[in-house]
Structure formats: C-alpha cells, structure tokens
Design a protein around this motif. Sequence first.
Motif, PDB file in Angstrom:
ATOM      1  N   TRP A   1       2.747   7.455  14.152  1.00 57.60           N
ATOM      2  CA  TRP A   1       2.285   7.733  12.785  1.00 57.60           C
ATOM      3  C   TRP A   1       1.821   9.179  12.642  1.00 57.60           C
ATOM      4  CZ3 TRP A   1       2.706   4.787   8.461  1.00 57.60           C
ATOM      5  CH2 TRP A   1       1.966   5.171   7.342  1.00 57.60           C
TER       6      TRP A   1
ATOM      7  N   LYS B   1      -9.128   0.146   9.339  1.00 55.59           N
ATOM      8  CA  LYS B   1      -8.833  -0.686  10.503  1.00 55.59           C
ATOM      9  C   LYS B   1      -9.180   0.052  11.798  1.00 55.59           C
ATOM     10  CE  LYS B   1      -4.539  -1.703   9.096  1.00 55.59           C
ATOM     11  NZ  LYS B   1      -3.180  -2.276   9.250  1.00 55.59           N
ATOM     12  N   GLU B   2      -8.883   1.327  11.811  1.00 49.42           N
ATOM     13  CA  GLU B   2      -9.166   2.132  12.996  1.00 49.42           C
ATOM     14  C   GLU B   2     -10.675   2.210  13.258  1.00 49.42           C
ATOM     15  OE1 GLU B   2      -6.928   3.223  15.021  1.00 49.42           O
ATOM     16  OE2 GLU B   2      -8.268   4.407  16.307  1.00 49.42           O
TER      17      GLU B   2
ATOM     18  N   TRP C   1     -11.879  -1.076  14.612  1.00 47.09           N
ATOM     19  CA  TRP C   1     -11.481  -1.238  16.016  1.00 47.09           C
ATOM     20  C   TRP C   1     -12.345  -0.365  16.924  1.00 47.09           C
ATOM     21  CZ3 TRP C   1      -8.211  -4.690  18.193  1.00 47.09           C
ATOM     22  CH2 TRP C   1      -7.815  -4.476  19.518  1.00 47.09           C
TER      23      TRP C   1
ATOM     24  N   ARG D   1      -1.497   0.138  20.348  1.00 43.89           N
ATOM     25  CA  ARG D   1      -2.187   0.922  19.305  1.00 43.89           C
ATOM     26  C   ARG D   1      -1.923   2.407  19.501  1.00 43.89           C
ATOM     27  NH1 ARG D   1      -5.890  -1.876  16.312  1.00 43.89           N
ATOM     28  NH2 ARG D   1      -6.704   0.043  15.421  1.00 43.89           N
TER      29      ARG D   1
ATOM     30  N   LYS E   1      -6.180   2.324   4.425  1.00 46.95           N
ATOM     31  CA  LYS E   1      -6.204   1.084   5.194  1.00 46.95           C
ATOM     32  C   LYS E   1      -6.193   1.365   6.695  1.00 46.95           C
ATOM     33  CE  LYS E   1      -4.078  -3.461   5.032  1.00 46.95           C
ATOM     34  NZ  LYS E   1      -2.789  -4.151   4.942  1.00 46.95           N
ATOM     35  N   ARG E   2      -5.376   2.308   7.112  1.00 41.50           N
ATOM     36  CA  ARG E   2      -5.360   2.681   8.532  1.00 41.50           C
ATOM     37  C   ARG E   2      -6.730   3.141   8.984  1.00 41.50           C
ATOM     38  NH1 ARG E   2      -0.282   3.157  10.740  1.00 41.50           N
ATOM     39  NH2 ARG E   2      -1.153   4.105  12.589  1.00 41.50           N
ATOM     40  N   ASN E   3      -7.378   3.971   8.165  1.00 34.39           N
ATOM     41  CA  ASN E   3      -8.693   4.493   8.548  1.00 34.39           C
ATOM     42  C   ASN E   3      -9.708   3.365   8.704  1.00 34.39           C
ATOM     43  OD1 ASN E   3      -7.671   7.059   8.461  1.00 34.39           O
ATOM     44  ND2 ASN E   3      -8.458   7.531   6.429  1.00 34.39           N
TER      45      ASN E   3
ATOM     46  N   ARG F   1       1.430  12.123   9.491  1.00 40.11           N
ATOM     47  CA  ARG F   1       0.275  12.987   9.234  1.00 40.11           C
ATOM     48  C   ARG F   1       0.521  14.443   9.623  1.00 40.11           C
ATOM     49  NH1 ARG F   1      -4.977   9.185  10.780  1.00 40.11           N
ATOM     50  NH2 ARG F   1      -4.780   7.836   8.948  1.00 40.11           N
TER      51      ARG F   1
ATOM     52  N   ALA G   1      -2.055   3.366   2.243  1.00 40.10           N
ATOM     53  CA  ALA G   1      -1.739   3.120   3.657  1.00 40.10           C
ATOM     54  C   ALA G   1      -2.679   3.913   4.562  1.00 40.10           C
ATOM     55  CB  ALA G   1      -0.281   3.481   3.939  1.00 40.10           C
ATOM     56  N   GLU G   2      -2.988   5.154   4.168  1.00 46.73           N
ATOM     57  CA  GLU G   2      -3.908   5.961   4.979  1.00 46.73           C
ATOM     58  C   GLU G   2      -5.325   5.382   4.940  1.00 46.73           C
ATOM     59  OE1 GLU G   2      -3.218   8.309   7.012  1.00 46.73           O
ATOM     60  OE2 GLU G   2      -1.175   8.814   6.455  1.00 46.73           O
TER      61      GLU G   2
ATOM     62  N   ALA H   1       5.680  10.694   3.729  1.00 49.65           N
ATOM     63  CA  ALA H   1       4.564   9.900   3.201  1.00 49.65           C
ATOM     64  C   ALA H   1       4.597   8.521   3.842  1.00 49.65           C
ATOM     65  CB  ALA H   1       4.681   9.776   1.689  1.00 49.65           C
ATOM     66  N   GLY H   2       3.448   7.888   3.956  1.00 50.61           N
ATOM     67  CA  GLY H   2       3.372   6.580   4.590  1.00 50.61           C
ATOM     68  C   GLY H   2       3.455   5.442   3.595  1.00 50.61           C
ATOM     69  N   LEU H   3       3.715   4.269   4.115  1.00 48.17           N
ATOM     70  CA  LEU H   3       3.796   3.061   3.283  1.00 48.17           C
ATOM     71  C   LEU H   3       3.390   1.876   4.150  1.00 48.17           C
ATOM     72  CD1 LEU H   3       4.879   1.888   0.487  1.00 48.17           C
ATOM     73  CD2 LEU H   3       6.991   1.400   1.711  1.00 48.17           C
ATOM     74  N   GLU H   4       2.749   0.888   3.508  1.00 46.29           N
ATOM     75  CA  GLU H   4       2.494  -0.361   4.224  1.00 46.29           C
ATOM     76  C   GLU H   4       2.786  -1.511   3.284  1.00 46.29           C
ATOM     77  OE1 GLU H   4      -1.220  -0.686   6.581  1.00 46.29           O
ATOM     78  OE2 GLU H   4      -0.965  -2.843   6.230  1.00 46.29           O
ATOM     79  N   ALA H   5       3.951  -2.077   3.447  1.00 45.11           N
ATOM     80  CA  ALA H   5       4.419  -3.109   2.517  1.00 45.11           C
ATOM     81  C   ALA H   5       4.274  -4.498   3.138  1.00 45.11           C
ATOM     82  CB  ALA H   5       5.870  -2.853   2.145  1.00 45.11           C
TER      83      ALA H   5
ATOM     84  N   PRO I   1       1.330   5.627  -0.232  1.00 43.40           N
ATOM     85  CA  PRO I   1       0.917   6.646   0.745  1.00 43.40           C
ATOM     86  C   PRO I   1      -0.600   6.776   0.906  1.00 43.40           C
ATOM     87  CG  PRO I   1       2.765   7.455  -0.527  1.00 43.40           C
ATOM     88  CD  PRO I   1       2.391   6.129  -1.141  1.00 43.40           C
TER      89      PRO I   1
ATOM     90  N   TYR J   1       0.849  -1.189   0.000  1.00 40.16           N
ATOM     91  CA  TYR J   1       0.000   0.000   0.000  1.00 40.16           C
ATOM     92  C   TYR J   1       0.886   1.241   0.000  1.00 40.16           C
ATOM     93  CZ  TYR J   1      -3.880  -3.097   0.716  1.00 40.16           C
ATOM     94  OH  TYR J   1      -4.810  -4.092   0.544  1.00 40.16           O
TER      95      TYR J   1
ATOM     96  N   GLU K   1      -4.725  -9.134   5.431  1.00 31.72           N
ATOM     97  CA  GLU K   1      -5.011  -8.742   6.806  1.00 31.72           C
ATOM     98  C   GLU K   1      -6.473  -9.042   7.126  1.00 31.72           C
ATOM     99  OE1 GLU K   1      -3.163  -5.080   7.648  1.00 31.72           O
ATOM    100  OE2 GLU K   1      -3.273  -5.392   9.815  1.00 31.72           O
TER     101      GLU K   1
END
Lengths: 617, 617
Positions: free
Chosen positions: B55, A51-52, A55, B48, A47-49, B60, A44-45, B66-70, A41, A39, A282
């Motif tokens: 993060w 999952k968050e 949760w 968490r 996906k974070r949103n 942010r 990734a954001e 920039a973010g990444l999720e590999a 930039p 994922y 995931e």
Amino acid sequence: MADPKENLQMEKIVSLCKRRGFIFQSSEIYGGINGFWDYGPLGAELKRNVKELWWQTMTRQRDDVAGLEATIIMSPAIWKASGHVDTFSDPMCSCKQCKKLIREDQWWTMMCEQSWVQSLAAIVEADTNKLNGEDLLKWAKTKGKGLAPNLALVRNPEVTLSWMAEELEKGNPPVDAKEYYQYLATEQRGVTGLVKPCPHCGGELTEPRPFNLMFKTHTGPIESEENIAYLRPETAQAIFVQFKNVLETSRQKVPFGIAQVGKAFRNEITPRNYTFRSREFEQMELEFFIKPDEAIEAIHGAVFTPTPNSQLPAPQPDWGWQAWHQYWVEERVRFYEGIGLSRETLGFHIQTKEELAHYARACTDILFKFPFSKKDETGNVKGDELEGIAARSDFDLSQHQRFSGKPQHVFDDELRQAWAKLPKEKQDDLWRRYYENRRNYLTKSGVEAEPAAKQATDDANALAKGNYVPHVIEPSAGVDRLILALIANAYSESTTTDAKGKSETIYTMKFHPRVAPVKVGVLPLLKNKPELVNKALAVRDLLRPWMNVYYDDGGSIGKRYARQDEAGTPFCLTIDFDTLGEKPELLDTVTIRYRDDGRQERLKISELRDWLLVKIR
Amino acid sequence: MADPKENLQMEKIVSLCKRRGFIFQSSEIYGGINGFWDYGPLGAELKRNVKELWWQTMTRQRDDVAGLEATIIMSPAIWKASGHVDTFSDPMCSCKQCKKLIREDQWWTMMCEQSWVQSLAAIVEADTNKLNGEDLLKWAKTKGKGLAPNLALVRNPEVTLSWMAEELEKGNPPVDAKEYYQYLATEQRGVTGLVKPCPHCGGELTEPRPFNLMFKTHTGPIESEENIAYLRPETAQAIFVQFKNVLETSRQKVPFGIAQVGKAFRNEITPRNYTFRSREFEQMELEFFIKPDEAIEAIHGAVFTPTPNSQLPAPQPDWGWQAWHQYWVEERVRFYEGIGLSRETLGFHIQTKEELAHYARACTDILFKFPFSKKDETGNVKGDELEGIAARSDFDLSQHQRFSGKPQHVFDDELRQAWAKLPKEKQDDLWRRYYENRRNYLTKSGVEAEPAAKQATDDANALAKGNYVPHVIEPSAGVDRLILALIANAYSESTTTDAKGKSETIYTMKFHPRVAPVKVGVLPLLKNKPELVNKALAVRDLLRPWMNVYYDDGGSIGKRYARQDEAGTPFCLTIDFDTLGEKPELLDTVTIRYRDDGRQERLKISELRDWLLVKIR
C-alpha cells in the motif's frame, strides 16, 4: 437503499462523504446493492489509519496480546457450537399482498412512517371514542384506495366496519393505536382475531418466523446440506477455535489476549442509518483470556475487586473478571479519546440482567452520539453502540470444548501448588463454587441434570489439580461505525460573507491528526516557478516515507487550503519565496498552517519531519 | 484436506509454520475445512507488513494512485458484465460410483498418483503390446478387488477383456497409457466407446460440466434468483465500477491508478499446494488507467515504445500501453527484490497469443520458484505465479459502460485541441485505427456486426472530440502466495554437533527486515536482576512506538536467540552489566546481534531507534 436521511445533519454528511470520496454506494453504476458501502480514496485511508491504530494499541504495544488473521468462511460446526445456527435470527413477517418483508420488531416504527397511516390517524385521532364509521367509510372509498388498496377497510369497508362495531358492542374497544390499525385489517383473516397490516400496502402480514442472519453458501461444487458454509457473522469465534494453537505457539500465558481485525457479514432485513448497520462490515475484536475467580482466590487468597469509579493501576495478578472488565472499558474509552472522540460525545449503556445472555457476567456498551441517535424519555441523546465490552465467563471455550471434543483448558502450576496448600474448608468452598458455576453453565446450555453434575464434578476436580477453562473479556468494536462517528464528529461548517455580500459555506473535517487520511498538504506558492515547485517536491519526498502527504499545486492558496480542510488534512505547508531565501533569515523554512484555526507559523524544513511525527502518532 | 506434502521441503515448511504460529489450518479443532488457512500471531504480522508495504509503495508514495476499499459482495450485474457468471468455470466430472468430484484437466495427474493405477501399470508395462489378458484377469480377481472394486475390469473382467480383444482385432489398439486405462473401464458404458475411470475407485466418470468457481449466496431473506449474490472472485471489478466516482472525487487525471487490497474467494474443486491455491485468499491489485495509443499519438505525434530490455526513465506523457506495461513489470520486480526475493528466485512467463484473452494486449506473470514448482522439459524450474501484469486494453470499462448504461469515458481537453490541429490524413488514420479497435472489441464481445459498427463509429467520433474509455494496465498480486514465497525463501536450516557429539538442527527464517514479523528482540541478560530487567523494559518502551518489539527474559541467551531466529527476527538486543556501566565506557550501550550471521556489535541506546528504522523501512 438504506435510508440515510434520518435528518438534515446526516444528509449533509452523506453528501460530503460522496463528494469528497470518503464513502460511495457499492455497485452504484448498477443501481447499488442494499446494505453495502465502499470506501473511496479518503475513506480507505481513514479506515486504514483506524485499524492500524487499533492493532498498534491492542497488539503491538502490548506484551500480553497476540494477533490472528483467520478466514471468513470456517467450519459450519463452529456456528452450531456458538449458537448462531440456532438462535442468530430476527423475527420476520412478509406481506401476503405485496410480498415485502418486515422485521416484526420494526413494524410499528415503519407503520408510523407511512402516509396512509398518517392520513388515517388524522381521522381516528379526531374521533377515537366514537369510532366514526362514516368518516372511515369515506376515507376507504376515496383516499384509501390509492394509499392502501390492500387494507381490509379499503377492500371491504362495510364488512370490516360492521365487524368492528360488533367487537365494540361486546365491549372490546381497541386499547391503543397499534390495535386500532390492526382492527382495520381484520377482514383478510375473517373475524377470528386481529392481524398486523403491512405498513407498505395495508395487506395482511404473516406470522413472524425466525430469519437467520448468517449469509449461507456452499463449499465445493455440490450444493448439499453437508457442504453448507456461512460467512462469519462475527470475528470472535475464529479466535476461540484457534485459542489452543495460539497459546501453544506464542509463549503467552493466561491472562493474555488474541486480537483480530476483519470482515463480518449479517444479512440484515432492513439495513439502515447509512453505514451504521450494513450487511458487510468490519470488526476489531479482542478476546482477553483470564483465570476464573476461584483460581485467583486460591492463588492470592482474595480477588481484587474495584469500585466502579476507582482508578485502576496497571494489571495485577489478583485481578478477577470485574477488575479486568473495568480495565478494558477504561482502555477502550482512552482509545476513543486518543483519536478525537471526547467523553462528551460518548455515552455508556450498562446492560441489565435481563439484557445479558445467560452466560454473561456483564456488558458495557460504549456509545457515540450520532446525528441519528434518538432522544430518550428524559430528552437526552444516549447514543448508539460503537463497541461492547462483555465479560462472557468461560462460555465460549466451554462450548467449543463440548462440541469439538478437543480440550480447551489450560494447566496452571501456580494454581496446583497454591491449591495443595489451602486449608480443607477453603478447598471445599472453592470447589463447590466452581462446581456450581460449571453445572450452571452446562444445564443452561442444554445438558441434562445428571451428566451436567458429573461433568461439573470432573471440572471442579480438575481445578484442584490446576486445570481450568479460561474466562474471557471481549472488547468488540465495529470499524465502520467508528469511521462514521469520526466523520460525524469531524464535520464542521461555517458560512462566510465576502465584501460583496456573497456568502459561502466552508466545510472542515476536524479529524484528529492520528486518523486524518492525509497528514500534510505540501503546496508551492506558485505553479509556474520551477524553483518553488522543485523545493516543494523535495519537501514532499522528505516527508513521504513517514506519512501520507498530498502535493497540490492547482489554484490559489486559499482554494488549496479549503480543499485540504474538506479532506481533513490537519497541516498544510507552503513553500514560498522566503523558503528560497528571499528573506535570508527564512531560507529553508516553510509556513505551516493549522486546519482548525487557520493559525500559521514558520518552521525549518530540517525540523519538519520530527515536528509532524509527534503530532500524528 | 489440501495435500501440502508435495515434497520434503514443503513438509518442513508446513511443520515450522504450524509450530511457530505462522499458519494454522482453519477450524482445526473441528477437523478443518478444505482450502481455508488462518494466520497465527507471526503470520498475521508478516501479512500485515507485506500488505502495508504494498500500500505504501503503490498508493501513499505516489501522486498518481488513489486507494479504494470496496465490499466483497457487490451487485451480481457486475459479474455478468465481467464475464464471470458465464465463463468463470472449471470442467468437472463426478464419479457415478463413489460420487467424488474430479477436475477433468487434473484427471490424468490424479490417476498417476493412485496405487491401483501403479499396480496395473506394472502389468501393462511389462506386456503392453500383447495386452495380456491372463495377467490382467488374475489382477482383477485378486488385488484389483481391494484397490479398484468399481473398475469395469474388476467388476466384469471377462466382458471387458473380450471387448478389448474385439477392439484390437478391429485394429484399434490403445495409443497411450491414458487410453489403455480407459479401455479397462469401458464396461460401465457398454461397448459403444471409451470412458474415463475414476482415479479413486475405478468407477465411471460423468461427462465434464462447467462448474462456476464463484461462491454464491443470497442477500435479503428470500433465496430467489433475483437475490443471488456472489463473493467476489477478484478485487479488480470493484475498482472498475468505482472508476468514475474516484476520478470525480480525487483530482486525478488519466494516467492514474486505483489500488485495492482485499479478500477474494474461489470455490476451487481441488485446493492444493498448502496456501498457494486456497478458496479464500487476498489480493493486492492496481488498475492503472492510461490513454489509448491513438490519443497519445494525436497529442504527441508518436507513441514512445521501449525495446524489451531498455531501462525506462520516469513515466513520460508519450508513453503508450507497451511502455506502461513494461514499467509496471519492472516496478513490481523491484518491489519483490526490495522485500528479499532476489531475481534468481523469480521467474517470468510471457503469455502467448493463444493464452491471452481476446481483449488482452499482453500479460507477464512474475513467478516464484516454490519447493513444489515443477521442472519443465529442459529440467529447469520455471516457478509458479505470484503476480500477473496484464495490459487489458479498454475491455473492462467498456463492458461496464455497455452493461450499466453509464458512460465510462473521460474527456481530455488536450486531446481535443491536439486533434483539431492534426492534418486530415492523420485524423483519418487515427480515426480508422480507433474505430477498428472498438469494433473489434464489440464484435468479439458478442455485439452484432451492424450495431458494433455504429457504436464504433460513435466512439471514434467521440475520440476526435477528446473522449475515450481509458485502457488499463493491471498488476495483480496474490498476498497469500507472496507470504508462502517469503516463508519458503526465508527458510533455512543447519545442523550443529556439540562437543558430546549430539547434533541439533537450527532453523532460521531469514526474512528481509522490512517484512519480518518482529523487528527486534529485547533481552535482559538475566531475569532475576531488576536493574537489567528495568533497563531492558525501558529499551523495549523506547522502540515499541516505532516497530514491533518482542521482549523475552525466559531461558538462556542462546535459547532466546534461537527462538528469535525461528521467528525471523533480524536483530536482537542484549542488555547486560556493561549497559549498566560495569565498564564505564559502555554505559547505555547494548549488544546488537544479527540473525543471519550471529555477528554482534555494540550500539548506544540513544542511537538505536534511528539505526533500526533505516534497516526496517
């Protein structure tokens, strides 16, 4: 690589995902690795949103769910108990000629995609009944040599055709296309029977063998049997094996749930449909533990059972597994609606008795209509699975109780007291039903009749004293599938033609503000006016602690809007001369522009934060 | 199992973590699995919060990251390029008798912990110089048989002692205790030399071999060489291989960073110190890409270089690697301070030239003083590593450029223009220095002199046209270590004695409100008054969308406070009769109680949310 090109729509989505940094191929500069996706930039954001939000919704917003974060590598004994070591496998054939691997259940689909099959099909369909040896011979000696050099028909056409002729004389014509293609490949195995040809080269496939989908590794320096470990193929088992620890430390009582988000791994033979079926993915899983129906009935006299369409109230003490199952299906649908997947984009599959595992009471799959989803026989797109909500009885904890030798039951004093007050017939009735359920589970799980009966007797006696192994409702969702669904759902394009007749395609990712990677773009009207830039930076810094803000001062406002539209940013704020007070009544206001319809309105800077927070939460 | 019992303080912490659901042993009901730990409900929330804050802070809240999720499994070619396949290993010996594995560099430490060594040591120390054969013989024939049956001295005491005597006659007395114990184990290898005895059984250890710490698996169904894949031993490499994709899709320009949080795996031979060194762990890594100093000098005339103690301003265009390195060390220390780890609890280790990898310019480790941290020679506790901030030159991208054949340089038009305007001598000077750096990297990475010189020439020529491979500053933090540091730092106990002389120990986890698993406890004074309960539930629901709230109506208020203190909840709200208006002036107010000092004050419900938000953000 997995073939993402199921159709044009998917191609466009894949292209936008790459271009805008939602999804990249893993290890791309090294040629990639089949079934793995990264994922970028924006991805990734997003996906974070997601999952968050899951949760928040499933854990923090509820009193009756506790969280867990367990390891990916766990004791291998867990996968023995869960059945994964023995049965988590796909049937796999390999080609004796080209060595490629084929999932047996995908063989025919793959056959139909090959050019040699399509080429042969033309001949066969033109002349099926006569089984025209001449045309087949011609094909085998010309075209076939390039397309399927290892097909029996090509390697040894006369022998293959004469054997086919004999079979026909014996009155054994092929009954369907599948069988026909197998005839053409028989020579490799002599004339004793039919074999499956390899879709890729026409060679002979081996008999299918079960191939376990768990990735295997070793812990510690020695690669021995006893050091084998697996990458978890699901997050659920970690929850079951920590059930007692969580129960004892969290002040929860049944009914309650344990939630977990985390990676899982399946060594798919043929990963496909972009990120939909990948090897590393995931999951967001809840295991919601409930009392067995017999305990509910003992305590409350009866088990509340909803009709399939009844609107459920808040959870009640007299709910049995059916009410809880229905409740969780509804909760999960509400979750999807709440992030922009309307009911029309979803589908449902209620598993039939034949599809269910022996221990499962029910399972409802929530589907999403992906661009690659197939039509059913009536022409409707049913969709592909986002999440399954399963009623798994007390199978999981019971298995771990048997395999670990550690008791997994809970004691319920309310049950003990209620039971003692029941009339004898009622006690006997409940005892018998619970006994039958337990015996049934045990024998179907491979326990001999006699010890099973003895154990079930003990279990039913324990119930009478207030003890039971909890049942479980499992809403289990795939994060990556949901991300793909959100992307497909958000994707929208429109073509505009300007005054000079030049047309341009505009892409807008219409994400729900709750999941959008960036919540708001902050744009000074001009880059070279320090007053505008400073004001814009102040607005950025005002909002940034509360949401993901993208500051952009490059290019025309139109270009910057278009960029944010492609990223799926729901709102853009423009800081202009009115913000600075050119029109005094507009001092300290900004223009807010809506992504989806381009609508604009004026808002006070002092009200921005709260205005936006309402929209994005 | 990893031995967490380094000392009493650690034992207490481990016990509280288990009891309150912060950390459990993975797969506990199956006897556990060495080096793997799960986070229970409170631990999962704590973790968490920490990851989310990192993060927020690193990605942010900044325009330049920039973010990444590999994925965890990537192309194995990556680990070849990074050097992990060839050199990511520990020296390992195994015992020929008991088959146990020993890290060679931990051998002596382990020896000192064994009871047989302590028992022998008593004899040896009493009489070192004489190498008292008689006492040793007695020990070998009695006590030694039980403690170290495989030690040469025990198996064959006469031969061993006579060989030792010969050695002494030759003038070869043992120089230290280590060597002495080796003498006692020589018989297994005859009399040709010294061998290391096994700490566990006294048996002979093999010569050390390098043991690669990467977990190995296979993708696809065939377990062949070409299908080998590794679980990533760090998250950093995923960032490097996606550098170009992120650069091209994110509108970032050097200097900028890519951030990632995710799991990594190292097959440690001896995991230890609770969760500090485990086999599965999580990292938070930033790779911050910067221009080479030669480019900065070309553009800005000089490279700004801070003194070690100078306070840095906001990042400036003329910063070279030293300023950026110092900046990130300071940023990271501020981060730790911001979540409750004061400077006194931290330590620093500046790696020496000898410790640094050949390509690294500098590395500063931020340490935390754990209960198990050892004292140095001056009696000070230095601490153990939480995070390393490394200046890694342009090694990483250069390696991937060489191994993948895909260019990893960027084009910088400002550099190209500036370069063209430089006087010839300056150009030559910068060209030469860049050339030397590149050639140095290439030859030290195994490239032959001639092709290295040629490549370095090309690289320096490319620099003159505005092209370079970015350098990188890498702040790399371990999540699990940080969690353990936060727990150790928060842990506090006090013993109170009541009027009857009964003493009780009270545990308080003094987490910073930002990371605390639960932010606020909401407690109705009495459980059986619906007005109080309903009001309390309303307060819970008011706050819950904004923070993690724990509602508790069980037991006395004192008990409930104590429970929240142990969980580390910084604030508790009590809803009492005054809240309902018993004292009219207190209507709709609640008592807020501070965890750390028990202080209480009265707050309006309408102001609660904002009051708390300021504290927890």
